[in-house]
Design a protein around this motif. Structure first.
Motif, short mmCIF file in Angstrom:
data_model
loop_
_atom_site.label_atom_id
_atom_site.label_comp_id
_atom_site.label_asym_id
_atom_site.label_seq_id
_atom_site.Cartn_x
_atom_site.Cartn_y
_atom_site.Cartn_z
N UNK A 5 0.83 -1.20 0.00
CA UNK A 5 0.00 0.00 0.00
C UNK A 5 0.86 1.25 0.00
N UNK A 6 1.97 1.20 0.72
CA UNK A 6 2.88 2.34 0.75
C UNK A 6 3.47 2.60 -0.63
N UNK A 7 3.90 1.55 -1.31
CA UNK A 7 4.48 1.72 -2.63
C UNK A 7 3.44 2.15 -3.66
N UNK A 8 2.23 1.67 -3.51
CA UNK A 8 1.18 1.99 -4.47
C UNK A 8 0.48 3.30 -4.18
N UNK A 9 0.73 3.89 -3.04
CA UNK A 9 0.02 5.11 -2.67
C UNK A 9 0.52 6.33 -3.43
N UNK A 10 1.62 6.20 -4.12
CA UNK A 10 2.05 7.26 -5.02
C UNK A 10 3.21 8.09 -4.52
N UNK A 11 4.33 7.92 -5.09
CA UNK A 11 5.51 8.79 -4.99
C UNK A 11 5.77 9.36 -3.60
N UNK A 12 5.78 8.57 -2.61
CA UNK A 12 6.14 9.02 -1.29
C UNK A 12 5.05 9.74 -0.53
N UNK A 13 3.87 9.86 -1.11
CA UNK A 13 2.77 10.52 -0.42
C UNK A 13 2.21 9.59 0.65
N UNK A 14 2.02 10.10 1.87
CA UNK A 14 1.41 9.25 2.89
C UNK A 14 -0.04 8.93 2.54
#
Length: 72
Positions: free
Chosen positions: A13-22
């Protein structure tokens, strides 16, 4: 081994959430399973994004307050 399996969805989920956005509060509110996984990872120290931990805790607290007041 069980801890690694539990951490994989959070990492994905962290990787898929988009470019370092929490992961935001709206996403955490709509996905209680993801919220629970992040809260568990925050509690055991394996989640490294403090903003996501804060977002998940805020949503969890708001959800508990709503339930205690009878809104759900």
């Amino acid at each position: 081994m069980k801890g690694i399996a539990a951490a994989l969805p959070v990492l994905a989920a962290t990787f898929l959430s988009g470019c370092g956005q929490p992961i935001g509060k709206a996403d955490l509110k709509s996905d209680p399973k993801l919220r629970a996984e992040i809260l568990a990872a925050c509690a055991n120290g394996t989640h490294t994004d403090a903003q996501e931990c804060s977002n998940a805790k805020d949503v969890e607290n708001a959800d508990k307050l709503e339930r205690s007041l009878g809104y759900k």
